[in-house]
Motif scaffolding. Sequence first.
Motif, PDB file in Angstrom:
ATOM      1  N   PRO A  17       0.805  -1.237   0.000  1.00  0.00           N
ATOM      2  CA  PRO A  17       0.000   0.000   0.000  1.00  0.00           C
ATOM      3  C   PRO A  17       0.838   1.287   0.000  1.00  0.00           C
ATOM      4  CG  PRO A  17      -0.931  -1.581   1.515  1.00  0.00           C
ATOM      5  CD  PRO A  17       0.371  -2.152   1.052  1.00  0.00           C
ATOM      6  N   GLU A  18       1.974   1.290   0.685  1.00  0.00           N
ATOM      7  CA  GLU A  18       2.808   2.487   0.730  1.00  0.00           C
ATOM      8  C   GLU A  18       3.356   2.833  -0.660  1.00  0.00           C
ATOM      9  OE1 GLU A  18       7.005   3.846   2.694  1.00  0.00           O
ATOM     10  OE2 GLU A  18       5.675   2.615   3.929  1.00  0.00           O
ATOM     11  N   TYR A  21       0.525   4.151  -2.814  1.00  0.00           N
ATOM     12  CA  TYR A  21       0.248   5.540  -2.467  1.00  0.00           C
ATOM     13  C   TYR A  21       1.262   6.474  -3.131  1.00  0.00           C
ATOM     14  CZ  TYR A  21      -0.339   9.776   0.290  1.00  0.00           C
ATOM     15  OH  TYR A  21      -0.523  11.075   0.662  1.00  0.00           O
ATOM     16  N   THR A  22       2.563   6.114  -3.072  1.00  0.00           N
ATOM     17  CA  THR A  22       3.615   6.929  -3.678  1.00  0.00           C
ATOM     18  C   THR A  22       3.423   7.045  -5.179  1.00  0.00           C
ATOM     19  OG1 THR A  22       5.187   6.322  -1.955  1.00  0.00           O
ATOM     20  CG2 THR A  22       6.109   7.131  -4.025  1.00  0.00           C
ATOM     21  N   ARG A  25       0.421   9.328  -5.828  1.00  0.00           N
ATOM     22  CA  ARG A  25       0.732  10.707  -5.419  1.00  0.00           C
ATOM     23  C   ARG A  25       1.692  11.375  -6.394  1.00  0.00           C
ATOM     24  NH1 ARG A  25       3.552  10.044  -0.671  1.00  0.00           N
ATOM     25  NH2 ARG A  25       5.471  10.356  -1.805  1.00  0.00           N
ATOM     26  N   VAL A  31      -5.801   5.288  -9.493  1.00  0.00           N
ATOM     27  CA  VAL A  31      -6.630   4.313  -8.776  1.00  0.00           C
ATOM     28  C   VAL A  31      -7.762   3.879  -9.692  1.00  0.00           C
ATOM     29  CG1 VAL A  31      -8.147   3.955  -6.802  1.00  0.00           C
ATOM     30  CG2 VAL A  31      -6.075   5.341  -6.555  1.00  0.00           C
TER      31      VAL A  31
END
Length: 109
Positions: A17-18, A21-22, A25, A31
């Motif tokens: 997930p990290e 997210y990166t 972002r 998504v």
Amino acid sequence: MRGKTDNGRRWYQEVDPELAYTLVRESAAVVVNRHTIRRIYGNKEFKRMILARDNNTCYFCGQFGDTIDHLLPRSKGGHTTPVNCVCACNECNQSKANTDLDEFLLAFE
């Protein structure tokens, strides 16, 4: 994460997930739903986009550039995203290798 290779073949890869997210972002993925993100660019398309964005000008020396370089090297946790990649000439790209940006710029002055 889902995507397509440069020749159009589809691929799928699980990412934590990290990282997801990166990538979202930093505008490298979008998504699709709560379980899926999709890469925006193929490898060749990504390279063309970075070179065009930077007007084929090396981020480090200002000369003509035709390669891309990671500001934070992949070996040190950097990702292939528009935020972390810049146009570089071959000489600067080879000289920087996996050196941290600040360290390279100090030696470059």
